[in-house]
Design an enzyme around this catalytic site. Structure first.
Site, short mmCIF file in Angstrom:
data_model
loop_
_atom_site.label_atom_id
_atom_site.label_comp_id
_atom_site.label_asym_id
_atom_site.label_seq_id
_atom_site.Cartn_x
_atom_site.Cartn_y
_atom_site.Cartn_z
N LYS A 109 4.35 -0.57 1.67
CA LYS A 109 4.82 0.74 2.14
C LYS A 109 4.14 1.08 3.45
O LYS A 109 3.08 0.52 3.79
CB LYS A 109 4.51 1.84 1.12
CG LYS A 109 3.03 2.01 0.73
CD LYS A 109 2.18 2.86 1.64
CE LYS A 109 0.72 2.99 1.15
NZ LYS A 109 -0.23 3.48 2.14
N PRO A 159 -1.89 -8.21 3.40
CA PRO A 159 -3.33 -8.08 3.63
C PRO A 159 -3.91 -7.01 2.71
O PRO A 159 -3.26 -6.00 2.44
CB PRO A 159 -3.42 -7.64 5.10
CG PRO A 159 -2.08 -7.09 5.44
CD PRO A 159 -1.08 -7.78 4.56
N ILE A 177 -1.25 -0.62 3.38
CA ILE A 177 0.16 -0.86 3.13
C ILE A 177 0.44 -1.02 1.63
O ILE A 177 1.53 -1.41 1.23
CB ILE A 177 0.74 -2.03 3.97
CG1 ILE A 177 -0.07 -3.30 3.78
CG2 ILE A 177 0.80 -1.65 5.43
CD1 ILE A 177 0.55 -4.50 4.49
N GLY A 178 -0.58 -0.71 0.83
CA GLY A 178 -0.35 -0.50 -0.60
C GLY A 178 -0.14 -1.73 -1.46
O GLY A 178 0.46 -1.61 -2.54
N GLY A 226 -2.06 -3.58 -3.49
CA GLY A 226 -2.59 -3.51 -4.86
C GLY A 226 -1.79 -2.52 -5.71
O GLY A 226 -1.46 -2.81 -6.86
N SER A 237 1.29 -1.60 -5.24
CA SER A 237 2.64 -2.13 -5.45
C SER A 237 2.61 -3.22 -6.52
O SER A 237 3.51 -3.29 -7.38
CB SER A 237 3.19 -2.66 -4.13
OG SER A 237 4.54 -3.01 -4.25
N ASP A 242 -1.36 5.92 -5.15
CA ASP A 242 -0.13 5.42 -4.54
C ASP A 242 0.80 4.71 -5.51
O ASP A 242 1.90 4.32 -5.13
CB ASP A 242 -0.47 4.41 -3.43
CG ASP A 242 -0.88 5.10 -2.15
OD1 ASP A 242 -0.77 6.34 -2.09
OD2 ASP A 242 -1.27 4.40 -1.21
C1 LIG Z 1 -4.44 8.02 1.37
C2 LIG Z 1 -3.64 6.79 0.98
C3 LIG Z 1 -2.22 7.01 1.53
O1 LIG Z 1 -1.30 6.13 1.09
O2 LIG Z 1 -4.29 5.70 1.56
P1 LIG Z 1 -4.15 4.08 1.53
O3 LIG Z 1 -4.99 3.59 0.36
O4 LIG Z 1 -2.72 3.74 1.37
O5 LIG Z 1 -4.72 3.61 2.82
C4 LIG Z 1 -3.59 6.70 -0.54
O6 LIG Z 1 -3.04 7.84 -1.12
C5 LIG Z 1 -4.89 6.36 -1.21
O7 LIG Z 1 -4.49 5.86 -2.46
P2 LIG Z 1 -5.33 4.76 -3.24
O8 LIG Z 1 -5.73 3.64 -2.32
O9 LIG Z 1 -4.54 4.43 -4.47
O10 LIG Z 1 -6.60 5.60 -3.54
P3 LIG Z 1 -7.47 5.72 -4.84
O11 LIG Z 1 -7.85 4.36 -5.31
O12 LIG Z 1 -6.77 6.65 -5.78
O13 LIG Z 1 -8.75 6.45 -4.20
C6 LIG Z 1 -9.74 5.80 -3.40
C7 LIG Z 1 -10.72 6.85 -2.89
O14 LIG Z 1 -10.13 7.60 -1.82
C8 LIG Z 1 -10.40 8.99 -1.92
N1 LIG Z 1 -9.12 9.74 -2.00
C9 LIG Z 1 -7.96 9.09 -2.30
C10 LIG Z 1 -6.76 9.78 -2.34
C11 LIG Z 1 -6.78 11.18 -2.09
N2 LIG Z 1 -5.65 11.90 -2.12
N3 LIG Z 1 -7.95 11.80 -1.80
C12 LIG Z 1 -9.12 11.10 -1.75
O15 LIG Z 1 -10.16 11.69 -1.47
C13 LIG Z 1 -11.30 9.16 -3.12
O16 LIG Z 1 -12.63 9.14 -2.63
C14 LIG Z 1 -11.07 7.90 -3.94
O17 LIG Z 1 -12.20 7.52 -4.65
N1 LIG Z 2 -3.62 -6.99 -7.14
C1 LIG Z 2 -4.41 -6.50 -6.17
N2 LIG Z 2 -4.05 -6.65 -4.88
C2 LIG Z 2 -4.83 -6.13 -3.90
N3 LIG Z 2 -5.98 -5.50 -4.09
C3 LIG Z 2 -6.39 -5.32 -5.35
C4 LIG Z 2 -5.62 -5.82 -6.43
N4 LIG Z 2 -6.27 -5.49 -7.55
C5 LIG Z 2 -7.38 -4.84 -7.18
N5 LIG Z 2 -7.47 -4.72 -5.86
C6 LIG Z 2 -8.54 -4.01 -5.09
O1 LIG Z 2 -7.96 -2.88 -4.43
C7 LIG Z 2 -8.41 -2.80 -3.06
C8 LIG Z 2 -7.35 -2.11 -2.18
O2 LIG Z 2 -6.21 -2.85 -2.19
P1 LIG Z 2 -4.87 -2.65 -1.34
O3 LIG Z 2 -3.84 -2.01 -2.18
O4 LIG Z 2 -4.51 -3.97 -0.76
O5 LIG Z 2 -5.26 -1.68 -0.15
P2 LIG Z 2 -4.65 -0.31 0.41
O6 LIG Z 2 -4.72 0.69 -0.73
O7 LIG Z 2 -5.52 0.03 1.57
O8 LIG Z 2 -3.25 -0.60 0.84
C9 LIG Z 2 -8.70 -4.24 -2.70
O9 LIG Z 2 -9.69 -4.35 -1.72
C10 LIG Z 2 -9.18 -4.87 -4.02
O10 LIG Z 2 -10.56 -4.75 -4.16
#
Ligand SMILES: C[C@@](CO)(OP(=O)(O)O)[C@H](O)COP(=O)(O)OP(=O)(O)OC[C@H]1O[C@@H](n2ccc(N)nc2=O)[C@H](O)[C@@H]1O
Ligand SMILES: Nc1ncnc2c1ncn2[C@@H]1O[C@H](COP(=O)(O)OP(=O)(O)O)[C@@H](O)[C@H]1O
Length: 291
Positions: free
Chosen positions: A19, A102, A107-108, A110, A112, A144
């Protein structure tokens, strides 16, 4: 394309698309530390692929480990176990992942992978939990995951779980992948992050507005991302997705995106993919349902 990671005899092979966050505004911080956001999600027709085969013994085996991610921490295994618990099924699965996205790129990948596991195993196990329950299980795995479970481009609010489906143009994107891991928790924990963008209505967004509030923080802390933005901005208006590290620009057709991709240095890998309002996963599942 030949696929080395997934055996051809797998019972079910499904995509796990990437995404983009076309914009991302931070409105505030909740008492639990999580941030209130407004973001626009669109899928790409590029992603990981997963294979699933049924096991009768209830075990979950992921046969394609990811370096640095223990088996039981992998979001695929965690999603499979959550679905087992929630449904009470006695069935298990062999799972294979062809990792193309990557990691930690915004780009989500994990998330996805987790959503594809929930939907794929729900199909294979006939657990029929329904989309709402699967999205709920997904949210417990990451903010996400629900949007990937729903499979529709969406304006997201709350911590990303309140989704309003939207119809967007479907341009081609060049996504550049700076070779650095950006920590989502570090970006959200930064004192310099602005957390006071006023809420906007989905309609004003669709007119092309918005920005990514995480971008100034990431540019400051990660020179690799700053330099990549400077480079890509020479060709197209470039923006960060999620908390990075990936950046993207949009193009009306594939040729224009490919031309720019060819001009980027080898130190900045990239890929070209089309934005999609219905995810590849959902298109594949719909095709399966018609069979
Ligand atoms: C901000 C976004 C936009 O898409 O960033 P990316 O991860 O895609 O870069 C996402 O919602 C990220 O989602 P995700 O990567 O699933 O985050 P989580 O594992 O739930 O959270 C990782 C950490 O980010 C912070 N976090 C995350 C989401 C949110 N709305 N507020 C936060 O403060 C928290 O400290 C949490 O411990
Ligand atoms: N199946 C998976 N694919 C990618 N990352 C994973 C997976 N399972 C656990 N992880 C953990 O989640 C972290 C974030 O993964 P990813 O979704 O690729 O990043 P982002 O949320 O920034 O798009 C990785 O660094 C890894 O430690």
């Amino acid at each position: 394309m030949t696929n080395t990671a997934i055996p051809t005899h797998a019972d079910l092979i499904l995509p796990a698309p990437a995404k983009l966050n076309l914009m991302l505004h931070i409105l505030g911080r909740r008492a639990d530390g999580y941030h209130e956001l407004q973001t626009l999600f669109q899928f790409l027709d590029h992603g990981d692929e997963l294979g699933f085969s049924l096991r009768q013994d209830g075990e979950i085996h992921l046969h394609t480990p990811i370096d640095g991610v223990p088996h039981d921490s992998n979001l695929i295994v965690r999603a499979a176990k959550r679905l087992q618990e929630a449904s009470g099924t006695q069935l298990g699965a062999d799972i294979w992942l062809d990792k193309r996205l990557p990691m930690g790129g915004g780009i989500g990948g994990g998330s996805s992978d987790a959503a594809t596991t929930l939907l794929g195993l729900d199909h294979l196990w006939h657990t029929q939990l329904g989309e709402d329950r699967l999205a709920e299980l997904g949210l417990a795995l990451g903010a996400d995951v629900p949007v990937f479970v729903r499979g529709r481009a969406a304006f997201a609010e709350g911590v990303g779980e309140r989704l309003t489906p939207v119809e967007l143009e479907e341009p081609w994107f060049l996504v550049a992948v700076p070779q650095v891991f950006v920590s989502t928790a570090e970006v959200f924990g930064s004192p310099e992050l602005t957390r006071d963008t006023p809420p906007i209505k989905v309609r004003s967004l669709l007119a092309g507005g918005g920005r990514n509030d995480c971008q100034p923080v990431v540019e400051k802390r990660y020179p690799e991302v700053r330099n990549a933005l400077i480079l890509l901005n020479k060709f197209v208006s470039a923006r960060l997705t999620g908390t990075g590290a990936c950046i993207f620009g949009s193009f009306p057709n594939r040729d224009d995106a490919d031309k720019v991709a060819r001009q980027l240095p080898g130190t900045l890998p990239s890929f070209v993919a089309q934005g999609r309002n219905i995810s590849m996963l959902h298109r594949r599942l719909q095709a399966l349902a018609k069979k």
